[in-house]
Motif scaffolding. Structure first.
Motif, PDB file in Angstrom:
ATOM      1  N   ALA A 219       0.835  -1.204   0.000  1.00  0.00           N
ATOM      2  CA  ALA A 219       0.000   0.000   0.000  1.00  0.00           C
ATOM      3  C   ALA A 219       0.866   1.249   0.000  1.00  0.00           C
ATOM      4  O   ALA A 219       1.924   1.288   0.644  1.00  0.00           O
ATOM      5  CB  ALA A 219      -0.920  -0.001   1.220  1.00  0.00           C
ATOM      6  N   THR A 220       0.448   2.257  -0.748  1.00  0.00           N
ATOM      7  CA  THR A 220       1.157   3.538  -0.726  1.00  0.00           C
ATOM      8  C   THR A 220       0.952   4.215   0.616  1.00  0.00           C
ATOM      9  O   THR A 220      -0.085   4.060   1.267  1.00  0.00           O
ATOM     10  CB  THR A 220       0.655   4.461  -1.844  1.00  0.00           C
ATOM     11  N   GLN A 221       1.946   4.982   1.033  1.00  0.00           N
ATOM     12  CA  GLN A 221       1.882   5.717   2.293  1.00  0.00           C
ATOM     13  C   GLN A 221       2.190   7.178   2.035  1.00  0.00           C
ATOM     14  O   GLN A 221       2.962   7.513   1.132  1.00  0.00           O
ATOM     15  CB  GLN A 221       2.873   5.139   3.304  1.00  0.00           C
ATOM     16  N   SER A 222       1.630   8.052   2.823  1.00  0.00           N
ATOM     17  CA  SER A 222       1.839   9.480   2.652  1.00  0.00           C
ATOM     18  C   SER A 222       3.317   9.827   2.823  1.00  0.00           C
ATOM     19  O   SER A 222       4.023   9.225   3.638  1.00  0.00           O
ATOM     20  CB  SER A 222       1.007  10.258   3.667  1.00  0.00           C
ATOM     21  N   GLY A 223       3.780  10.797   2.004  1.00  0.00           N
ATOM     22  CA  GLY A 223       5.156  11.259   2.119  1.00  0.00           C
ATOM     23  C   GLY A 223       6.147  10.489   1.275  1.00  0.00           C
ATOM     24  O   GLY A 223       7.350  10.681   1.412  1.00  0.00           O
ATOM     25  N   GLU A 224       5.638   9.644   0.362  1.00  0.00           N
ATOM     26  CA  GLU A 224       6.525   8.857  -0.486  1.00  0.00           C
ATOM     27  C   GLU A 224       6.561   9.426  -1.910  1.00  0.00           C
ATOM     28  O   GLU A 224       5.739  10.253  -2.287  1.00  0.00           O
ATOM     29  CB  GLU A 224       6.064   7.396  -0.553  1.00  0.00           C
ATOM     30  N   ILE A 225       7.510   8.931  -2.671  1.00  0.00           N
ATOM     31  CA  ILE A 225       7.573   9.199  -4.110  1.00  0.00           C
ATOM     32  C   ILE A 225       6.988   7.994  -4.840  1.00  0.00           C
ATOM     33  O   ILE A 225       7.250   6.842  -4.489  1.00  0.00           O
ATOM     34  CB  ILE A 225       9.031   9.444  -4.563  1.00  0.00           C
ATOM     35  N   LEU A 226       6.186   8.250  -5.877  1.00  0.00           N
ATOM     36  CA  LEU A 226       5.649   7.198  -6.735  1.00  0.00           C
ATOM     37  C   LEU A 226       6.122   7.483  -8.159  1.00  0.00           C
ATOM     38  O   LEU A 226       5.973   8.601  -8.651  1.00  0.00           O
ATOM     39  CB  LEU A 226       4.122   7.159  -6.671  1.00  0.00           C
ATOM     40  N   ARG A 227       6.701   6.465  -8.790  1.00  0.00           N
ATOM     41  CA  ARG A 227       7.256   6.627 -10.134  1.00  0.00           C
ATOM     42  C   ARG A 227       6.694   5.546 -11.048  1.00  0.00           C
ATOM     43  O   ARG A 227       6.527   4.384 -10.650  1.00  0.00           O
ATOM     44  CB  ARG A 227       8.781   6.501 -10.082  1.00  0.00           C
TER      45      ARG A 227
END
Length: 379
Positions: A219-227
Motif C-alpha cells: 500500500a502507498t503511504q503518505s510522504g513517499e515518491i511514486l514513479r
C-alpha cells in the motif's frame, strides 16, 4: 491505421549499399516493410516470416500459411507464399523464392542481427553463389524517419496513454496498492484504444530505485515518491510515457529534485533540432545535471521510438547520427534524491524543420503532482 514503408528510401539505400535486394526478417523490419502486423513472428521464433524487396521494386512475402490471410489482408504485397509449419523450412522457401527472382548470384542485405545462425548457414547452403551481407542498421536508418501518417499515429497513442496516466493517478488515493493504481491506469489505456501492454513499471516508496520494477501489493503511504513508466501496444506501434508524483505531503527536497528534473528535461528538449548530433543532446543533459548537483548515471537519456521500443538514434555518448525532420524520440532523464528515491519523466517529441514538437499532451508540471489530486489535461 495502415502504414506503408518508404520503398523509395529503401531502394536508394540499396543503391548506395550495392544490394540487389533486401530480405526483412526481424519482427520490426518485416512489420515495417510488409505493412502487416504478425504477432507470432515475435512470440514463436521458428515461425519465421521473410519479405524480399529488390532494387527494381519487385516484392515477395514468405510467411507461415497460418498467417497468410492476415498478410494478404493487411499488407501491400500481392505476391505472398505460404509454407506449412513443421513440414517446410521457411529458409528453404526463402532460398527457392530468391532463385525464382533470379537472385541466386545477387548481393543480398539480410537481418543478420536477428536471423539465427542455423538459418543463416542453411541459406548459405541454398544460395552458394549469393553474397549475404548485413542490412539491419541500414533498414533501421530508413525506419528512423517517420512518415506523416506514422507521426500522427504515434501522437495519438502517446496522448491516449498520457491521458490514461493522468486520470488514473487522479482517481487513486493514498492507501491504494501499487498494483491497484497500475491496473486503474491500464484499464484507462484499454478503454482509450490500447490492445496490449508493452511494459508496466510502477513503484512507490522504497521500491522506486528499481528502474524496471513491477507493481507490488504494498500500500502507498503518505510522504513517499511514486514513479511509473508505462507503454501500451496499439497494433504494431506502442506508447511510452513516464511520470513521477508524490503520495502526499512532499518534503522540500522532493519538490526541489522533481522541479529540477523537469527543468532539465525542458531545456534538453529545447535543444533538439535538425543537424544536431544525438550525442550532443546527451552531453547537454548530463552537463545540466552536473550544474544542478544531481546524479546522472544513465547510459542514455532518450531513444528513437516507433515499431521498435529502442530504435536509432539513441541519445547516448558516441551516437554521431544527426537529428533529422521526421525522427520521433523519447526524452527520459532520471535522477535520485538524497534518500535514494528515483525520479523519472518521459515525453515523445518529433524533430521538425526548425526544431521539435511534443507529441504528448505536454511536459509534466513544475510542481510535483500529488496522488489523488486532479491534474488538468493540457490540450
Amino acid at each position: 491505421m495502415k502504414t506503408l514503408p518508404d520503398v523509395r528510401a529503401l531502394q536508394a539505400m540499396m543503391d548506395t549499399r550495392k544490394f540487389d535486394a533486401i530480405v526483412c526478417t526481424s519482427p520490426e523490419n518485416f512489420t515495417y516493410l510488409a505493412g502487416a502486423f504478425v504477432t507470432t513472428i515475435k512470440t514463436i521464433r521458428p515461425r519465421q516470416a521473410h519479405m524480399i524487396l529488390t532494387r527494381d521494386g519487385r516484392a515477395r512475402v514468405i510467411v507461415c500459411s497460418i498467417e497468410e490471410s492476415l498478410v494478404r489482408e493487411e499488407g501491400w504485397c500481392t505476391e505472398v507464399r505460404g509454407y506449412t509449419e513443421f513440414a517446410d523450412d521457411p529458409v528453404d522457401e526463402l532460398a527457392d523464392t530468391l532463385m525464382e527472382l533470379k537472385l541466386g548470384h545477387a548481393t543480398l542485405g539480410l537481418d543478420l542481427d536477428y536471423l539465427p545462425a542455423a538459418s543463416f548457414a542453411r541459406l548459405q547452403e541454398g544460395l552458394p553463389h549469393a553474397r549475404l551481407l548485413d542490412a539491419s542498421e541500414s533498414v533501421a536508418a530508413v525506419r528512423a524517419i517517420k512518415s506523416e501518417q506514422e507521426i500522427a499515429l504515434l501522437e495519438k497513442i502517446a496522448k491516449q496513454t498520457h491521458g490514461a496516466i493522468l486520470r488514473g493517478l487522479a482517481e487513486s488515493r493514498v492507501g491504494d496498492t501499487d498494483r491497484t493504481i497500475a491496473n486503474r491506469i491500464i484499464k484507462r489505456m484499454f478503454d482509450e484504444g490500447a490492445n496490449g501492454v508493452q511494459h508496466l513499471h510502477l513503484a512507490s516508496g522504497p521500491r522506486t530505485p528499481l528502474v524496471h520494477n513491477h507493481p507490488s501489493d504494498d500500500a502507498t503511504q503518505s510522504g513517499e515518491i511514486l514513479r511509473l513508466d508505462i507503454g501500451g501496444t496499439y497494433g504494431q506501434y506502442a506508447s511510452d510515457v513516464a511520470r513521477t508524483c508524490s503520495t502526499g505531503e512532499p518534503l522540500a527536497h522532493h519538490r526541489e529534485v522533481y522541479r529540477t528534473l523537469i527543468d532539465i528535461q525542458r531545456d534538453t528538449i529545447g535543444q533538439m533540432r535538425p543537424g544536431v548530433a544525438a550525442e550532443d543532446i546527451y552531453f547537454a543533459c548530463r552537463d545540466a545535471f552536473e550544474k544542478h548537483g544531481l546524479p546522472c548515471s544513465l547510459p542514455h537519456i532518450g531513444h528513437s521510438f516507433g515499431i521498435e521500443a529502442h530504435e536509432r538514434p539513441m541519445i547516448r555518448p558516441g551516437e554521431k547520427i544527426l537529428l533529422q525532420p521526421g525522427m520521433v524520440i523519447n526524452i527520459e532523464p532520471m535522477t535520485r534524491d538524497q534518500d535514494g528515491n528515483l525520479y523519472h519523466t518521459e515525453d515523445l517529441v518529433v524533430i521538425t524543420a526548425d526544431g521539435c514538437r511534443l507529441l504528448t499532451h505536454g511536459l509534466a508540471p513544475l510542481d510535483i503532482p500529488v496522488l489523488g489530486e486532479p491534474v488538468r489535461l493540457p490540450h
